[in-house]
Design a protein around this motif. Structure first.
Motif, mmCIF file in Angstrom:
data_model
loop_
_atom_site.group_PDB
_atom_site.id
_atom_site.type_symbol
_atom_site.label_atom_id
_atom_site.label_comp_id
_atom_site.label_asym_id
_atom_site.label_seq_id
_atom_site.Cartn_x
_atom_site.Cartn_y
_atom_site.Cartn_z
ATOM 1 N N ASP A 18 39.905 109.683 -28.969
ATOM 2 C CA ASP A 18 39.684 110.773 -29.920
ATOM 3 C C ASP A 18 40.109 112.114 -29.365
ATOM 4 O O ASP A 18 39.894 113.156 -29.986
ATOM 5 N N GLY A 19 40.705 112.124 -28.158
ATOM 6 C CA GLY A 19 41.201 113.345 -27.539
ATOM 7 C C GLY A 19 40.243 114.009 -26.578
ATOM 8 O O GLY A 19 40.632 114.939 -25.868
ATOM 9 N N THR A 20 38.981 113.554 -26.535
ATOM 10 C CA THR A 20 38.025 114.137 -25.596
ATOM 11 C C THR A 20 38.346 113.678 -24.181
ATOM 12 O O THR A 20 38.558 112.489 -23.938
ATOM 13 N N SER A 21 38.375 114.616 -23.265
ATOM 14 C CA SER A 21 38.755 114.298 -21.898
ATOM 15 C C SER A 21 37.638 114.609 -20.917
ATOM 16 O O SER A 21 36.811 115.497 -21.139
ATOM 17 N N TYR A 22 37.652 113.870 -19.818
ATOM 18 C CA TYR A 22 36.699 114.027 -18.719
ATOM 19 C C TYR A 22 37.515 114.089 -17.437
ATOM 20 O O TYR A 22 38.534 113.407 -17.313
ATOM 21 N N SER A 23 37.086 114.918 -16.510
ATOM 22 C CA SER A 23 37.913 115.090 -15.320
ATOM 23 C C SER A 23 37.095 114.937 -14.050
ATOM 24 O O SER A 23 35.884 115.144 -14.037
ATOM 25 N N VAL A 24 37.801 114.569 -12.982
ATOM 26 C CA VAL A 24 37.224 114.397 -11.658
ATOM 27 C C VAL A 24 38.061 115.210 -10.679
ATOM 28 O O VAL A 24 39.226 114.877 -10.440
ATOM 29 N N PRO A 25 37.517 116.285 -10.119
ATOM 30 C CA PRO A 25 38.293 117.057 -9.143
ATOM 31 C C PRO A 25 38.420 116.294 -7.829
ATOM 32 O O PRO A 25 37.525 115.533 -7.448
ATOM 33 N N TYR A 26 39.545 116.515 -7.152
ATOM 34 C CA TYR A 26 39.720 115.943 -5.815
ATOM 35 C C TYR A 26 40.340 117.007 -4.920
ATOM 36 O O TYR A 26 40.990 117.954 -5.384
#
Length: 902
Positions: A719-727
């Motif tokens: 649906d276009g919702t994004s989740y991110s994980v910094p590295y």
């Protein structure tokens, strides 16, 4: 919040940059052929470009002593802890350790805080039962700036707190948030006053009293005088508490915080001015735990420290006991890399960076004849303009930079000079037109937004900076032949900030010295209006990571209200997954993502957190040093679908800028890692999880580059919702950094440290009643003779002065016989033994260690050397180093020191 739009664009950027290969999703860019710095667009945002090498004594005189067992919060029984304390005090007495106890701890930390001069460090470390010694840090309380500008509302909009309150119906009701700070004004109507306890401030304690100041030269003011009522006479704590949970209850003269329904606890650790000590912070933590608070906000901390520092480990234990801990990461951005502070460095603590508010409040002038209100900020050190009256007519003077061949383009005598920004310093522009007779100076920006030009010397002529659009409009009117004047006013206007939504210039850099990714997340901290004590006007503006942390603490309260089953250890993960990474503050229009080790996961997004349909864990990847053989590091992330629908998630990579070079003034580079994934997408039914392999190949770099790289693993739902994980990771051999260096400026040695030195003036860490906290030293690079007594009332002992360019794991000083070059005792001869030495705060900072002629053996025996010739051998275990690896130790040997007692 337009979360779907923002992170959808981020995911699109990632896919465009990397594409899909047969092996998985690839990252943007190949390793660079060398590293080239990207210059910031000057000077949209303040970024360190030079360093101050003024010598500053940063030596400590108080210490934490950690004993062997874990504290009570980790399960150790009271009988064991009591026995350990008794055994330690007996052993310290037998060893002749001269110290005085400040505080005793057993709940969150097992040990003591003590006052002791550095001559005792060797024997204390070898005392039976001592696990580690840490220097006591003093924490200065930030100043507040009074006013009544409507800036908290715009800050709430940056995080979506307004949506959480108005559309999701969340207030934080039922959640208890502790504020460790300068107290809370218990009479403030926005905070439930008057009285304590009241409907809002339900718990708390004053641990110090009004007169307390840990850094005072008056010994009486360094003594805490607790009080049951944690009222605030300084202002900082009231400001922080207002951001967490002020509630104006419909009044026009108040403000509303992030979570206006929370209950507050006030734990006062600052007096009316000055600083506090780290041991008082731990005492406050223990009280918050005893009061069963759900969240602890600490808008305070000590920069350049370690995750193992007692305030950080005590905070981690609070999380283990079910309390969410939020702490500011620090305001030492101008001091460069590895400047983040404890307790925000704690492994389980949410360390918070600061972003600038989208709007600022500025005074304005009225342009005649159009009647347009023009916002302005004063130039540098130029005196404030008047609040009434009209200027002489404006004249367009051009860019005005004679030093680069751009002349003054008009006769400005008796006129107001309108000048375009760029090509030379503000001082050159201002001085040139004032010397030519200008009666006022107006410089307009070369990019959108306001600015305040630095480095300008006041010449009794008003000087202001205005936005680009308004400046060009004035220039167009002049070109059309219109006579233009400005009318000074006292009016203030809210105007967009050119740095709004970007990382604040003061916000501290990571990484943690053990290469853990810090900070964790960011929130608005620059130009935030909130509550102040009624005696200070009731409301005002302040800036700092101190203001960012309570935004996150309030958000945690909203999250816990919406999901009471969430464990304290899970809160940071969901906050990070839904945060919004921001573009680089140095050149916002260029589209680079700012350093992961400066902004963490990015800007807090409260509706995104509350309405999240997935989790990705771990929520951050600390990659450490790159593999010496392949440069590749492999990790796994687990994606879990928390919706009631089957969802397909695509996985991609968005790189962030790297830093390299000078620790105190880093450079920036678009040098990216290559990132591949074991699969490009996963389809998950409700409640199901899947793992994705992430392989990160570090960019090419030499050890001299000291390159820190990073970015974001982006997981996008269909649906276009994004989740991110910094590295983030370090490219190369981290132990190639030499932590102990001379003080340098422009390639020249300012002070050839380490060095033996003699003291020539009183120093507070030697005698706590001494009135000079700095102390003066004379370097004696060829050695000297000492009596180990006093001369003219000053200690006649040798000092080893050390400049720490980087944190070190362990510092040892061993006493050697000058004739043989061997330790004076085959069982060991330690004069100093310290765990976790901090990086110096400034490029000219140093730490001084005294030697009183004694040493301690490995068995803990303390002995004194006879008169004779000796040398001191200093060894420093580099950050994240292996004690058994000789390459991970830096060494220095002193010149000959002669001991000749009277």
């Amino acid at each position: 919040m337009n979360r779907n739009r923002y992170l959808g664009a981020l995911a699109a950027l990632a896919l465009t940059a990397g594409g899909v290969t047969a092996q998985g999703v690839a990252a943007q860019g190949a390793p660079a052929e060398g590293i080239s710095a990207i210059d910031p667009v000057a000077p949209v945002h303040e970024i360190p470009s030079s360093v101050d090498t003024t010598l500053v004594n940063e030596t400590k005189g108080s210490w934490f002593v950690e004993l062997e067992s874990e504290p009570a919060s980790a399960g150790t029984d009271a009988k064991t802890l009591t026995a350990e304390r008794e055994d330690f005090r007996a052993a310290a007495k037998d060893a002749g350790v001269d110290y005085s106890v400040r505080r005793t701890f057993h709940t969150l930390f097992n040990g003591y805080s003590i006052d002791m001069d550095s001559t005792q460090l060797g024997r204390l470390q070898r005392t039976e039962g001592v696990k580690a010694i840490y220097p006591m840090t003093q924490v200065e309380i930030p100043e507040t700036r009074a006013g009544n500008e409507p800036d908290l509302a715009t800050a709430l909009g940056m995080t979506g707190a307004d949506i959480a309150q108005n559309e999701l119906g969340l207030t934080g009701e039922g959640v208890k948030v502790a504020v460790m700070d300068s107290g809370i004004d218990i009479d403030h109507p926005d905070l439930g006053g008057p009285g304590f306890p009241n409907d809002r401030v339900i718990a708390g304690y004053d641990l110090v009293g009004d007169d307390y100041n840990a850094g005072s030269s008056d010994p009486d003011r360094r003594v805490p005088r607790p009080d049951a009522v944690p009222d605030d006479c300084q202002g900082h704590g009231t400001h922080v508490a207002g951001i967490v949970g002020a509630d104006a209850e419909g009044r026009d003269d108040g403000v509303t915080g992030v979570a206006p329904g929370v209950s507050l606890g006030a734990y006062r650790v600052f007096g009316c001015e000055g600083s506090t000590d780290a041991d008082i912070m731990i005492a406050a933590m223990e009280r918050a735990l005893a009061d069963d608070m759900d969240v602890l906000n600490m808008s305070i901390g000590s920069a350049f420290s370690w995750p193992s520092y007692p305030t950080a480990t005590a905070s981690d234990r609070l999380v283990d006991r079910g309390m969410v801990v939020v702490a500011s990461i620090g305001n030492s951005g101008a001091s460069g890399l590895y400047s983040a502070g404890a307790p925000g460095l704690g492994e389980k603590v949410i360390g918070v960076a600061s972003f600038d508010n989208t709007h600022v409040t500025a005074r304005s002038v009225v342009a005649n004849p159009s009647g347009t209100a023009v916002p302005y900020l004063g130039l540098g050190n130029v005196a404030d303009p008047p609040t009434e009256g009209t200027t002489d007519p404006l004249v367009d003077a051009g860019t005005v930079c004679p030093s680069v061949g751009i002349p003054l383009e008009a006769d400005v005598a008796g006129r107001t000079a309108l000048i375009a920004r760029g090509s030379c310093s503000f001082e050159e522009k201002y001085a040139t037109v004032v010397e030519a007779g200008a009666t006022a100076v107006v410089i307009y920006n070369s990019s959108p937004g306001l600015f305040s030009g630095g480095g300008v010397v006041d010449r009794d002529v008003p000087g202001i900076g205005i936005p680009q659009a308004e400046g060009k409009a004035l220039a167009a009117e002049l070109a059309a032949g219109t006579e233009v004047t400005l009318t000074w006013t006292a009016e203030e206007v809210s105007t967009p900030s050119p740095t709004g939504g970007l990382i604040s210039s003061f916000s501290s850099y990571g990484l943690s010295p053990d290469l853990a990714l810090k900070p964790d997340i960011g929130a608005p901290g620059g130009n935030i209006n909130s509550t102040l004590p009624l005696e200070q006007g009731g409301h005002g503006v302040n800036s700092g990571t101190s203001m960012a942390s309570p935004h996150v603490a309030g958000a945690v309260a909203l999250l816990l209200e919406s999901n009471p089953r969430l464990r304290a250890s899970q809160v940071r993960d969901v906050l990070q997954n839904s945060a919004d990474p921001a573009t680089w503050s140095g050149a916002p229009a260029a589209g680079y993502l700012d350093n992961a080790h400066r902004q963490g996961a990015g800007m807090l997004d409260i509706p995104g957190v509350v309405q999240a349909g997935a989790t990705v864990r771990p929520a951050k990847l600390s990659l450490g040093e790159s593999d010496t053989r392949t440069g590749a590091t492999s990790r796994w992330v687990t994606v879990r679908n928390t919706t009631r629908e089957t969802v397909t998630y695509t996985v991609s990579h968005a790189p962030a800028l790297a830093t390299f070079g000078d620790t105190f003034a880093p450079s920036f580079a678009d040098t990216y890692a290559d990132v591949t994934f074991s699969r490009e997408s996963v389809t998950l039914r409700p409640g199901r999880s899947a793992t994705v392999g992430v392989t990160v190949t570090a960019p090419e770099a030499t050890d001299a580059d000291q390159l820190i790289y990073g970015g974001y693993v982006v997981v996008t739902a269909d649906d276009g919702t994004s989740y991110s994980v910094p590295y983030a990771g370090y490219a190369g051999d981290y132990q190639a950094i030499d932590p102990i260096t001379p003080v340098m400026s422009g390639g020249e040695v300012v002070a050839d440290l380490p060095s033996v030195a003699s003291i020539t003036a009183c120093a507070e860490f030697i005698n706590l009643d001494c009135i000079d906290p700095q102390g003066d030293y004379e370097l004696v690079p060829d050695g000297a003779t000492y009596t180990l007594g006093t001369v003219n009332g000053l200690p006649d002992v040798p000092y080893t002065l050390v400049h720490f360019q980087h944190q070190v794991e362990k510092l040892q000083v061993t006493v050697l016989d000058a004739r043989t070059g061997r330790p004076v005792d085959r069982r060991g001869a330690y004069a100093v033994d310290v765990t976790g030495a901090e990086r110096n705060e400034t490029a000219g900072g140093f730490t001084a260690y005294a030697w009183d002629g004694s040493y301690t053996t490995l068995r803990g025996d303390t002995k004194r050397v006879p008169d004779g010739d000796y040398v001191l051998s200093l060894k420093a275990l580099k950050a994240d180093g292996e004690p058994w690896n000789s390459d991970h130790w830096e060494t220095w040997t002193s010149p000959t020191i002669t001991i000749d007692r009277p």
